[in-house]
Design an enzyme around this catalytic site. Structure first.
Site, PDB file in Angstrom:
ATOM      1  N   CYS A  84      13.566 -14.581 118.360  1.00  0.00           N
ATOM      2  CA  CYS A  84      14.471 -13.954 119.331  1.00  0.00           C
ATOM      3  C   CYS A  84      15.822 -14.650 119.420  1.00  0.00           C
ATOM      4  O   CYS A  84      16.754 -14.113 120.017  1.00  0.00           O
ATOM      5  CB  CYS A  84      13.815 -13.916 120.705  1.00  0.00           C
ATOM      6  SG  CYS A  84      12.281 -12.968 120.764  1.00  0.00           S
ATOM      7  N   CYS A 210       7.939  -7.755 132.478  1.00  0.00           N
ATOM      8  CA  CYS A 210       8.135  -7.888 131.033  1.00  0.00           C
ATOM      9  C   CYS A 210       9.337  -7.068 130.564  1.00  0.00           C
ATOM     10  O   CYS A 210       9.564  -5.963 131.041  1.00  0.00           O
ATOM     11  CB  CYS A 210       6.892  -7.405 130.289  1.00  0.00           C
ATOM     12  SG  CYS A 210       5.332  -8.134 130.864  1.00  0.00           S
ATOM     13  N   LYS A 332      15.377  -8.176 130.629  1.00  0.00           N
ATOM     14  CA  LYS A 332      14.463  -7.408 131.467  1.00  0.00           C
ATOM     15  C   LYS A 332      14.950  -5.986 131.696  1.00  0.00           C
ATOM     16  O   LYS A 332      14.146  -5.045 131.680  1.00  0.00           O
ATOM     17  CB  LYS A 332      14.292  -8.131 132.815  1.00  0.00           C
ATOM     18  CG  LYS A 332      13.425  -7.408 133.819  1.00  0.00           C
ATOM     19  CD  LYS A 332      11.973  -7.362 133.364  1.00  0.00           C
ATOM     20  CE  LYS A 332      11.171  -6.327 134.101  1.00  0.00           C
ATOM     21  NZ  LYS A 332      11.465  -4.942 133.722  1.00  0.00           N
ATOM     22  N   HIS A 336      15.979  -5.602 124.844  1.00  0.00           N
ATOM     23  CA  HIS A 336      15.792  -6.728 123.935  1.00  0.00           C
ATOM     24  C   HIS A 336      15.540  -6.257 122.502  1.00  0.00           C
ATOM     25  O   HIS A 336      14.416  -6.302 122.019  1.00  0.00           O
ATOM     26  CB  HIS A 336      14.622  -7.589 124.434  1.00  0.00           C
ATOM     27  CG  HIS A 336      14.399  -8.842 123.667  1.00  0.00           C
ATOM     28  ND1 HIS A 336      15.393  -9.516 123.003  1.00  0.00           N
ATOM     29  CD2 HIS A 336      13.256  -9.557 123.448  1.00  0.00           C
ATOM     30  CE1 HIS A 336      14.891 -10.596 122.424  1.00  0.00           C
ATOM     31  NE2 HIS A 336      13.592 -10.632 122.663  1.00  0.00           N
TER      32      HIS A 336
END
Length: 389
Positions: A84, A210, A332, A336
């Protein structure tokens, strides 16, 4: 003293897209070049971040493919992969390249497709994400990253009294910030009760703790401090950038919830910038899960250990608080797309420090910090940027 300057930014909306990686990247690249006042023939190199394309789309050797797609065939082009933290690492190398005089103008960014548009459902994509875990020790146990960060967060809760309600407040805050960001994957008000009533994914995380799987791309144009004056883009300076790693597998970490790589990277970045966490006006941190935001803000020095949960509950990290965290909505709510996340944080810092963030603008922002992690906090890149008065 500036190590480098960002003079152009571009970014797609984050969410579900039916376009190819190349098309998404181009959608971020050309606005970044226009913003900078840089032509394709003036770019010396392309540093491109993509973490999962080889697994999700059978797409490798991406850097020259995408350089060709945006009209830059022939220049040095390199793909970076660091889970990431992929495009944050690409950005670090771009900063080093212009600082050292290797290149004058570097286009750096990332793109990823993580939604079912790739042909992979949630279970399959979760398996792809888990490839960043230790192959022999962690993957055979079925440990996924919701489970990994749940373990870290549960330890933090045990040691510091952090509560599920405080975690839920992070989700509420970031969704509110996302509602002010037209490029965010999610943008609506939610309540603590909604978060706590959503299904449990991995204790203590509910579904709304998540971040989502997203598609998207981001890009920035990086130049030397001196070269910045030669172009039309409004420069924002990179004054510090730290990069550190921690032990893999997670069970071998010296301490489960301190995220040591973030502490080391932050110390390096602040030292380079000759500044401290107290001087930061806002932060973009890697909130892949609400617990990750708690640990990140403590690791980069915004709060003492154990202080982040109460600070969120008190409203201190909201847009109108004393230290706004993730005004973009964060992972969030903003979303992502793995390879695009690091440079998307740089886009947010640049726009905020220029005073161009619209409804989510942090008042009088002059200095900011970005924190981008990879894997189970095994890699962290921390960037300090400053606006020009």
């Amino acid at each position: 003293m500036a190590r480098a300057s960002v003079i152009g930014t571009g970014m797609t909306t984050f969410g579900v897209h039916d376009r190819t990686l190349a098309e998404l990247f181009a959608e971020a690249v050309f606005p970044a070049l226009d913003d900078a006042g840089v032509g394709t023939t003036e770019v010396d190199a392309l540093y491109f971040g993509n973490a999962m394309g080889g697994q999700t789309e059978n797409e490798t050797h991406l850097a020259p493919k995408l350089a060709s797609h945006v009209g830059m065939a022939g220049i040095p082009a390199q793909r970076f992969e660091d889970a990431c933290a992929t495009s944050a690492n690409a950005f670090k190398h771009a900063v080093q390249a212009v600082e050292s005089g290797v290149h004058d103008v570097v286009l750096v960014g990332g793109a990823e497709r993580c939604t079912p548009e790739t042909g992979l459902d949630t279970a399959a994509m979760t398996r792809v994400f888990a490839s960043a875990a230790h192959r022999q020790v962690e993957q055979p146990t079925g440990l996924t990253f919701p489970g990994a960060f749940a373990l870290l967060t549960k330890r933090h809760m045990y040691e510091h009294g952090t509560t599920e309600e405080q975690l839920a407040e992070i989700a509420v805050k970031n969704h509110y910030h996302g509602s002010l960001n037209p490029r965010a994957h999610f943008g609506r008000d939610i309540s603590v009760e909604e978060v706590l009533d959503s299904p449990v994914v991995a204790d203590p995380f509910h579904l709304m703790d998540c971040c989502p799987f997203s598609d998207g791309a981001s890009a920035v144009v990086v130049v030397s401090e001196d070269a910045a004056e030669s172009f039309d883009g409004d420069p924002v300076d990179v004054t510090g950038i730290g990069h550190a790693t921690d032990v893999v597998p997670m069970a071998d970490k010296a301490h489960p919830s301190t995220t040591q790589s973030a502490r080391d990277a932050a110390a390096e970045a602040y030292d380079q910038a000759d500044t401290t966490a107290d001087a930061m006006d806002f932060a973009e941190v890697h909130d892949c899960f609400t617990g990750a935001e708690v640990m990140a803000t403590e690791a980069i020095g915004l709060f003492e250990d154990g202080g982040a949960g109460p600070a969120v509950a008190e409203g201190r990290t909201r847009l109108d608080g004393d230290i706004p965290v993730n005004p973009s909505g964060g992972l969030k709510a903003k979303g992502h797309p793995i390879g695009a996340t690091g440079t998307a944080q740089v886009v947010e810092l640049t726009e905020q420090l220029r005073g161009e963030a619209g409804d989510r603008q942090v008042a009088d922002a002059q200095r900011a910090v970005a924190h981008n992690l990879g894997g189970g906090a095994a890699t962290t890149v921390v960037t300090v940027m400053e606006g020009r008065a």
